[in-house]
Design an enzyme around this catalytic site. Structure first.
Site, short mmCIF file in Angstrom:
data_model
loop_
_atom_site.label_atom_id
_atom_site.label_comp_id
_atom_site.label_asym_id
_atom_site.label_seq_id
_atom_site.Cartn_x
_atom_site.Cartn_y
_atom_site.Cartn_z
N GLY A 10 -27.64 -37.00 5.06
CA GLY A 10 -28.53 -36.07 4.57
C GLY A 10 -29.55 -36.32 3.75
N SER A 11 -29.85 -37.80 3.52
CA SER A 11 -30.88 -38.14 2.52
C SER A 11 -32.32 -37.85 3.06
CB SER A 11 -31.02 -39.59 2.67
OG SER A 11 -31.45 -40.19 3.93
N ASN A 12 -32.48 -37.45 4.39
CA ASN A 12 -33.81 -36.62 4.38
C ASN A 12 -33.82 -35.09 4.22
OD1 ASN A 12 -35.87 -38.32 6.04
ND2 ASN A 12 -33.83 -39.21 6.83
N MET A 31 -27.21 -35.74 15.22
CA MET A 31 -26.93 -36.76 16.40
C MET A 31 -26.40 -35.97 17.68
SD MET A 31 -27.65 -39.30 14.70
CE MET A 31 -26.94 -40.66 15.61
N ARG A 32 -27.02 -34.98 17.91
CA ARG A 32 -26.98 -34.14 19.15
C ARG A 32 -28.19 -33.91 19.91
NH1 ARG A 32 -22.23 -31.38 20.24
NH2 ARG A 32 -23.15 -29.80 21.80
N LEU A 33 -28.02 -34.22 21.40
CA LEU A 33 -29.29 -33.67 21.84
C LEU A 33 -29.16 -31.97 21.99
CD1 LEU A 33 -31.67 -34.91 23.42
CD2 LEU A 33 -30.18 -35.07 25.54
N ASN A 45 -38.29 -33.77 14.74
CA ASN A 45 -37.26 -34.87 14.54
C ASN A 45 -38.02 -35.90 13.75
OD1 ASN A 45 -34.77 -36.16 14.69
ND2 ASN A 45 -35.65 -37.08 16.40
N HIS A 57 -37.60 -40.16 13.25
CA HIS A 57 -36.97 -41.24 14.08
C HIS A 57 -37.33 -42.47 13.41
CE1 HIS A 57 -34.99 -43.48 17.25
NE2 HIS A 57 -36.29 -44.13 17.62
C1 GRF Z 1 -32.39 -41.27 9.53
O1 GRF Z 1 -32.65 -42.66 9.72
C2 GRF Z 1 -33.24 -40.62 10.48
O2 GRF Z 1 -34.42 -41.23 10.98
C3 GRF Z 1 -32.43 -40.67 11.90
O3 GRF Z 1 -31.20 -40.50 11.38
C4 GRF Z 1 -31.04 -40.96 9.99
C5 GRF Z 1 -30.60 -39.85 9.30
O4 GRF Z 1 -30.35 -40.12 7.79
N1 GRF Z 1 -32.77 -39.80 12.77
P1 GRF Z 1 -29.95 -38.97 6.82
O5 GRF Z 1 -28.46 -38.32 7.31
O6 GRF Z 1 -31.20 -38.22 6.69
O7 GRF Z 1 -29.57 -40.06 5.44
#
Ligand code: GRF
Length: 198
Positions: free
Chosen positions: A15-17, A93-95, A110, A112
């Site tokens: 969840g860092s994003n 991590m799910r489509l 999203n 990436h």
């Molecule tokens: C990130 O590198 C993002 O680009 C990818 O999954 C990772 C998620 O990291 N889709 P976080 O859970 O947000 O730390």
């Protein structure tokens, strides 16, 4: 006068994003309301981050749904309940199934960790590093029915340094992600202002 866009942030892991989005809202760089966090993983640290920040958090455990479509229906139901305008995938991590994509067409984003269309799918940083490409990067894109195939919103290049370790590259890519995602979200929302009386 425009109402604030409501985000649902979908996470499966660290969840860092999500944290970067929360921090951007706090600091005024991103003008949105995080209506809910949805996780498909009971062990996701993103759930703790949501709780620490008083954001509603819903756990949808795929083990409790007999089919993919039932899980997608549950996601749609939560998005409706929280009146989400935008669906933000942040390490989800799910489509998402076709019903969800169709219901929120051009409203699902999203992030990436590679320069799409190069290195779609999982372990993108590692695969770019192993391939010894000189430049990789970060992409924010709209989600369609494919895996990391939707229209690109923003990209930023990251050069791979001579002899750079995978760990160092990962760290630098994540730093770019945390800066780029809030910026891309704000940019897309600004282009789609939602009237107050919706
Ligand atoms: C990130 O590198 C993002 O680009 C990818 O999954 C990772 C998620 O990291 N889709 P976080 O859970 O947000 O730390």
């Amino acid at each position: 006068m425009l109402s604030q866009a409501r985000l649902a942030v979908l996470c499966s892991g660290f969840g860092s994003n999500l944290q970067a989005i929360i921090d951007a809202v706090r600091s005024g760089r991103l003008s949105v309301q995080i209506a809910s966090v949805i996780s498909d993983n009971p062990d996701a640290y993103a759930i703790t981050r949501a709780r620490q920040n008083n954001i509603s958090c819903v756990l949808l455990n795929p083990k409790e749904y007999s089919t993919r479509s039932a899980m997608d229906q549950a996601i749609l139901s939560e998005l409706g309940k929280y009146q989400a305008d935008w669906v933000i995938l942040a390490g989800f991590m799910r489509l998402l199934g076709p019903q969800v994509v169709a219901a929120y067409r051009n409203r699902i984003l999203n992030i990436h960790p590679a320069l799409l269309p190069s290195f779609p799918g999982t372990h993108a940083i590692k695969r770019a590093w192993e391939a010894k490409v000189p430049v990789t990067g970060v992409t924010v894109h709209f989600v369609d029915e494919g895996i990391d195939t939707g229209p690109i919103i923003l990209q930023e290049e990251v050069k791979i340094l001579d002899g750079e370790s995978l760990e160092n590259l990962e760290k630098r890519i994540h730093e770019v992600e945390h800066r780029l995602y809030p910026k891309a979200i704000q940019q897309v929302i600004d282009k789609n202002k939602i009237p107050n009386n919706k």
